[in-house]
Write an enzyme that holds these catalytic residues in place. Structure first.
Site, short mmCIF file in Angstrom:
data_model
loop_
_atom_site.label_atom_id
_atom_site.label_comp_id
_atom_site.label_asym_id
_atom_site.label_seq_id
_atom_site.Cartn_x
_atom_site.Cartn_y
_atom_site.Cartn_z
N ASP A 147 0.84 -1.19 0.00
CA ASP A 147 0.00 0.00 0.00
C ASP A 147 0.88 1.25 0.00
O ASP A 147 1.61 1.50 0.97
CB ASP A 147 -0.91 -0.01 1.24
N ASP A 148 0.83 2.02 -1.07
CA ASP A 148 1.60 3.26 -1.21
C ASP A 148 3.10 3.03 -1.34
O ASP A 148 3.89 3.91 -1.00
CB ASP A 148 1.35 4.22 -0.04
N CYS A 202 -6.37 4.30 -3.35
CA CYS A 202 -6.61 2.97 -2.77
C CYS A 202 -7.77 2.16 -3.34
O CYS A 202 -7.58 1.11 -3.94
CB CYS A 202 -6.79 3.11 -1.26
N ARG A 211 -7.73 -1.03 -6.08
CA ARG A 211 -8.07 -2.39 -5.67
C ARG A 211 -9.28 -2.93 -6.44
O ARG A 211 -9.37 -4.13 -6.74
CB ARG A 211 -8.33 -2.44 -4.17
N LYS A 227 -5.72 -5.50 3.89
CA LYS A 227 -6.63 -4.38 3.67
C LYS A 227 -7.56 -4.68 2.50
O LYS A 227 -7.10 -4.97 1.41
CB LYS A 227 -5.81 -3.13 3.40
N HIS A 257 -10.89 -2.64 1.46
CA HIS A 257 -11.14 -1.31 0.91
C HIS A 257 -12.03 -1.27 -0.32
O HIS A 257 -11.87 -0.40 -1.20
CB HIS A 257 -9.82 -0.57 0.64
N SER A 261 -8.33 1.89 4.91
CA SER A 261 -6.96 2.29 5.21
C SER A 261 -6.73 2.51 6.70
O SER A 261 -7.63 2.95 7.43
CB SER A 261 -6.61 3.58 4.46
N HIS A 295 1.43 2.30 3.95
CA HIS A 295 0.51 3.43 4.11
C HIS A 295 0.71 4.02 5.50
O HIS A 295 0.87 3.29 6.48
CB HIS A 295 -0.92 2.91 3.93
N ASP A 331 -0.31 -0.76 -4.82
CA ASP A 331 -1.59 -0.19 -5.27
C ASP A 331 -1.45 1.18 -5.92
O ASP A 331 -2.34 1.63 -6.63
CB ASP A 331 -2.60 -0.13 -4.13
N ASN A 332 -0.35 1.87 -5.68
CA ASN A 332 -0.06 3.16 -6.33
C ASN A 332 1.32 3.61 -5.87
O ASN A 332 1.99 2.93 -5.09
CB ASN A 332 -1.11 4.23 -6.02
N LYS A 374 1.64 9.51 -5.59
CA LYS A 374 0.24 9.12 -5.39
C LYS A 374 -0.70 10.31 -5.65
O LYS A 374 -0.39 11.45 -5.35
CB LYS A 374 0.07 8.65 -3.94
#
Length: 835
Positions: free
Chosen positions: A395-396, A434, A438, A487, A489, A512, A580, A632-633, A653
């Protein structure tokens, strides 16, 4: 002439012998017979004679005769009248692929839709559109499955091919492969000749050649039958061709007669085999064609790249290891699967010699479902045919946050994954935020298509729609166990949670970890953060201490899931809550990297990957499992030392610049994905669904449901396993929210005028710094020479600008664009709270 009839008659009509009892204990095949009917359409195979073609303009000379012999009230009666052995024996005791009425299309994967490319695809296991594009007599450069089997222990000099078409020796590369191949109108060369072979040579020499380079089916089959009796080959291929020739000649009557005779030849060949102890109960029969034909009165005679429908075909398998499933339903198949299937039926793995080859047809070899006969593995374990699938999602995490992508701190397990697999350098998310990211990952759709934007929070009352199929729901068709630990989301209300969308188990945060009262930016917006197990709240108020254990807990659940499901196929999805913000690492990793808390968190994720890889190895699943790692990014740059790095890429992001959308991606599958390789081809998270589905034997893009609810991702299996494959994407679209901001095609990326957030000053230690609003004009970038998107070359390449604009219009028409006011015709709604 009387002597000829007496000698040849047994070969034409067959020897009567009982067929094997397939209800008995299944036994592994030791031999395989493969027969092709050139250019024979699926329409006649599944529907029998088509009344609309029983007419003079289709070349039928005696309409009453054809109607009496082949036309019946129902499709089932017509097909049985045309091919009684196929439908009364093969279809009942084996499996048939390609019936569109059963949502089970079979298709070619080459684009040419004619013979050499088709035969090459079936024998080598993949299409080579650039190298195989004519029917010229050029030796095929690729290893074919007959050549492979001819070199395996116990098969040496026991593989033979007979065909009516004299190009087959070149397709099988007889000179290089050393295969025994007889084709066309030449004499049989098999010294010392038997009496029957000498007689056949006399008949071949005295027969009028009807088509240049093509023999007569009856003579080809008679020669093949004599070879079977004389040499007892373990692999025999017979290529019949009259269906194609009479089709091209627009003689529908003789086309039907050729199919009917071919069916009788099949019966005779099969019954001869069953009369011999070397074959009885030990032999599989595979039947198919090399291409389809048009589907209208005008073009039923034709095939080729421009003939719609000529890509569809059929195939059938029968044998002691093949369950009697009849006409297969809801199973997509391709011609490229035939090569591996032929080897698979006799306990061999063709993909060890030809990694580009497609996998075997699903479910055709019950006692060899898992692996080759040499390994003697229990059938309960999943094999390479349909691998286990593990997807790990950070994540991130920024593009440059791993050692193998340039990080200053080590990530040994992920670096090892890259050394043992393939690293992608142009891998994209669908949006740089996010939930949207996903949604795309799990459905194969741009998030704009399915109505999921931004990052869903505890106040939102929408989520993934019940009608959208996640990859877990798709894999259920292959009996995969599916779990997600991390996660989610995609909506936190019960109707949106994983157990309602194909997953068997879930443990993790519903959104998140910064949607939490203790985060510096939270204010009074967020309630307590829940941790969910299954579909119930496990911990209603996650603390800082709990957050520090999330990576460890997700990992332990993943390892336990692997152990629990080691004897069945599984899909494991591990979407980490980290890195994240807020950042948390367990005591075993906090302060250990020497590069700050962010690096500690990354190294704990790296540890987690190592634990999963070790669990796979410990349970003997290493070579049967594809593992993918990505993010995810890009990095959330405003958090400064608590954010990652985009390396050479622009921004992060929340933007459509490369730093927001391009992410690290590593794929490992020992024995299939080449070791230590790098691909710069365009691929994306939307491709995960069709690729994982294809690896499981499901073609979602061409299924009936896929046509009704289209997806945007493309199958990138070839990008995973080939060294020279190209991206299937002619364009990739960069959306922020509902605005189309950029499009990439090949090396070129065109940004449309838009505003974006740019970092004004980085924050520190968990507190964000401010962004400022900036804008870009229309700008073209050459990503091969300018990965940082610094030099606008639109003025130098106006043709590329116009081309990319047209590609963008295609996206606007389908998915919409708030900047232009376009409303996408393909947009579907998100799910809404109903409870």
């Amino acid at each position: 002439m009387i002597r000829f009839v007496c000698l040849l008659l047994p070969f034409v009509i067959g020897l009567a012998a009982p067929l094997p009892d397939h209800a008995a204990e299944p036994r592994r095949s030791q031999n395989v017979i493969y027969v092709t009917l050139d250019g024979f359409r699926w329409q006649e195979l599944f529907g029998g004679a088509q009344e609309v073609y029983v007419a003079k303009d289709s070349g039928v000379r005696d309409i009453k005769d054809i109607r009496d012999r082949y036309l019946r009230p129902t499709a089932a009666e017509r097909r049985a009248a045309l091919m009684p052995f196929f439908w009364n024996v093969v279809a009942k005791e084996g499996q048939v692929f390609g019936d569109p009425e059963s949502n089970a299309r079979a298709r070619i994967t080459n684009t040419h839709k004619f013979s050499y490319p088709g035969y090459s695809e079936m024998f080598v296991g993949f299409a080579d559109d650039a190298g195989i594009k004519s029917n010229d007599k050029n030796p095929n450069p690729h290893t074919n499955v007959l050549e492979f089997l001819n070199g395996r222990p116990g098969f040496e000099k026991r593989v033979a091919a007979y065909a009516t078409w004299d190009v087959i020796p070149f397709i099988l590369n007889r000179e290089r492969s050393g295969l025994f191949v007889h084709a066309g109108t030449g004499p049989i060369v098999d010294e010392p000749l038997s009496d029957r072979q000498r007689l056949l040579n006399d008949v071949i020499a005295e027969t009028v050649v009807l088509w240049k380079g093509n023999g007569i089916d009856s003579l080809t089959m008679a020669a093949a039958r004599e070879h079977l009796v004389k040499h007892k080959p373990r692999v025999l291929y017979v290529g019949l061709g009259e269906t194609d020739e009479w089709g091209h000649g627009r003689r529908y009557d003789l086309y039907l007669d050729a199919a009917s005779k071919a069916d009788a030849f099949l019966r005779g060949l099969w019954e001869l085999a069953q009369s011999l102890p070397e074959y009885r109960g030990k032999t599989s029969l595979v039947i198919s064609t090399d291409h389809g034909r048009g589907g209208t009165v005008a073009n039923w005679t034709d095939h080729g790249a421009k003939v719609e429908g000529a890509e569809f075909l059929w195939m059938a398998v029968m044998g002691p290891d093949t369950p009697a499933l009849g006409v297969r339903r809801d199973v997509e198949a391709t011609q490229s699967q035939i090569a591996a299937t032929l080897a698979h039926l006799v306990g061999e793995d063709f993909r060890t010699a030809s990694p580009k080859s497609a996998m075997p047809l699903p479910g055709v070899a019950r006692n060899a479902e898992v692996a080759g006969s040499e390994r003697n593995e229990p059938a309960s374990k999943p094999g390479a045919q349909h691998p286990n699938l593990v997807l790990i999602y950070a994540d991130d995490m920024g593009y440059a946050d791993l050692g193998c992508y340039g990080a200053k701190y080590p990530t040994p397990n992920l670096d090892r994954m890259a050394a043992e697999g393939r690293r992608f350098t142009s891998f994209y998310v669908a949006q740089a935020v996010c939930s949207a990211s996903r949604a795309a990952l799990l459905t194969g759709c741009y998030p704009n298509r399915i109505g999921i934007q931004g990052a869903l929070g505890p106040a939102d009352r929408h989520g993934i729609h019940d009608d959208e199929r996640t990859i877990a729901e798709i894999l259920k068709a292959r009996d995969y166990a599916c779990a997600v630990y991390g996660k989610w989301h995609l909506g936190h209300h019960p109707q949106f949670l994983p157990l309602r969308h194909g997953f068997d188990d879930y443990f993790g945060l519903p959104y998140s970890n910064d949607m939490w009262p203790r985060h510096p930016t939270a204010g009074a917006r967020f309630p307590n953060l829940p941790l969910i197990a299954g579909d119930k709240v496990f911990n209603a108020d996650v603390s800082a201490q709990d957050q520090a254990q999330l990576t460890t807990q997700y990992t332990q659940h993943a390892v336990d899931f692997i152990k629990k499901n080691k004897d069945r196929r599984f899909f494991l999805y591990v979407p980490h809550s980290m890195p994240h913000v807020p950042l948390f690492a367990s005591d075993k990793h906090r302060g250990k990297s020497g590069h700050g808390l962010y690096a500690d968190v990354i190294q704990e994720i790296d540890w987690s990957v190592g634990q999963i890889l070790e669990a796979l190895k410990a349970h003997g699943l290493d070579e049967r499992t594809l593992v993918m790692f990505t993010s995810d990014n890009g990095p959330w740059l405003s958090y400064g030392n608590h954010s990652g790095s985009a390396g050479p890429l622009r921004e992060g992001k929340g933007t459509t610049w490369e730093g927001g959308m391009r992410v690290p991606c590593i794929v490992r599958w020992p024995g299939h994905v080449p070791r230590g390789t790098v691909s710069s081809e365009i691929a994306a998270t939307i491709d995960v669904v069709p690729t994982f589905a294809k690896l499981a034997g499901i073609d979602v893009a061409s299924s009936a449901e896929g046509k009704q609810r289209p997806i945007d991702g493309l199958d990138i299996t070839r990008l995973l396993v080939d060294d020279d494959s190209k991206s299937p994407h002619d364009a990739y679209y960069f959306y922020w929210g509902k605005e189309l901001q950029a499009v990439r095609s090949g090396r070129w990326k065109l940004h449309f005028p838009h505003a974006y957030q740019a970092l004004k000053q980085p924050g520190a230690d968990g507190k964000p710094g401010p962004y400022e609003k900036r804008t870009t004009a229309l700008a073209l970038y050459d990503l091969e020479t300018d990965i940082a998107e610094t030099k606008d070359v639109a003025g130098e390449h106006p043709d590329e600008v116009e081309r990319l604009k047209k590609l963008a219009d295609r996206a606007r028409d389908e998915l919409g664009d708030s900047a232009t006011g376009a409303v996408g015709k393909g947009v579907r709604p998100a799910g809404r709270l109903t409870e």
